[in-house]
Design an enzyme around this catalytic site. Sequence first.
Site, short mmCIF file in Angstrom:
data_model
loop_
_atom_site.label_atom_id
_atom_site.label_comp_id
_atom_site.label_asym_id
_atom_site.label_seq_id
_atom_site.Cartn_x
_atom_site.Cartn_y
_atom_site.Cartn_z
N CYS A 146 68.01 51.22 31.18
CA CYS A 146 68.36 50.32 30.08
C CYS A 146 68.42 48.86 30.55
CB CYS A 146 69.69 50.76 29.47
SG CYS A 146 70.40 49.61 28.28
N CYS B 55 71.55 46.94 29.61
CA CYS B 55 72.68 47.44 30.40
C CYS B 55 72.70 46.78 31.77
CB CYS B 55 72.57 48.96 30.59
SG CYS B 55 72.58 49.93 29.07
#
Length: 329
Positions: free
Chosen positions: A224, A227
């Site tokens: 991600c 993230c």
Amino acid sequence: MKKFFVTGLLIFSALNVIGQAKNQIKFTAKIANRNSDTLVIQGKDFKKVIPINKKEVFVASFDAPKGFYVFSDGIESSRLYLKPNSVVNLTMNAKEFDETIVYKGKGVDESNFLAQQSLRNEKLEEGFSKGSDEFAVLFEAKKKADVESLEKGSFDPEFVTAMQSNFERFNQYASQEYERVSKAKKMVGKSSPDFDFENHKGGKTKLSDLKGKYVYIDLWATWCGPCRAEIPYLQKIEEKYHGKNIEFVSISVDALKDHDKWQKFVTDKQLGGIQLFSDNEWKSDFVTSYEVNGIPRFILIDPTGNVVSSDAARPSSPELQMQLDSILN
């Protein structure tokens, strides 16, 4: 600021190629406060990596079928629409990603529409914290603005057809998302679901083991990009509040097949806090209890185990430090 609308629902249209014939596109981008030295334009069966040149401008000429695409700087992304023989000149400030996107040149009206629609989407998301009546007013205004903007423009007919379908999907998704957020808000003040996950340092860790302290939880995955972008900010937060009555817990929702990748990532990046691995990816009881459908997602728990925020501010947001200062000092 990147919201769920681009990363979730609307990514489908970015990968739909409408035409088959390839036509040369001339593309340039001047980006202030850039996040990367490369841009990536991607569509269905298409990917173009554009490096920055010595003049700090992204320049490329390439053949691409007519249709929807995504451009990304590795941190954030946005949609654009490429037509035959377009000349696309993009300017933006990466610190205000969606808010500053402007396209000039030939064949860029559709891309400017997409940039403005993204802002309307984000404004509606801000309304998720509102009551049902107020949200309904905002939602109807948003739907009206979408339709009117599409009707007023001189757009490619195939683009118009695609966007009309896009609106229908978006409206359905936004309604579901509002319901999800409303349910999550109802968890505030109530006992949080527990977890019992593998700890990177060995053994397992339960949320209940951490009672007596505030717990700031980061749901993330190694794949991600958004993230990973939060990690440096999280590390600074951990450093600032070291020794305070708070634990920082990162829970990976990586697939089991990527377990070794997670272990190596945590080690190589020297990630701090408590690093855990979810027992069943997105389907773990803890994750589904919070109705998580996108990451990163942050949760704040109080020392008694009750939910302070089921959708807490990100480490990169000044709002988080303000909140932590108020409860820890």
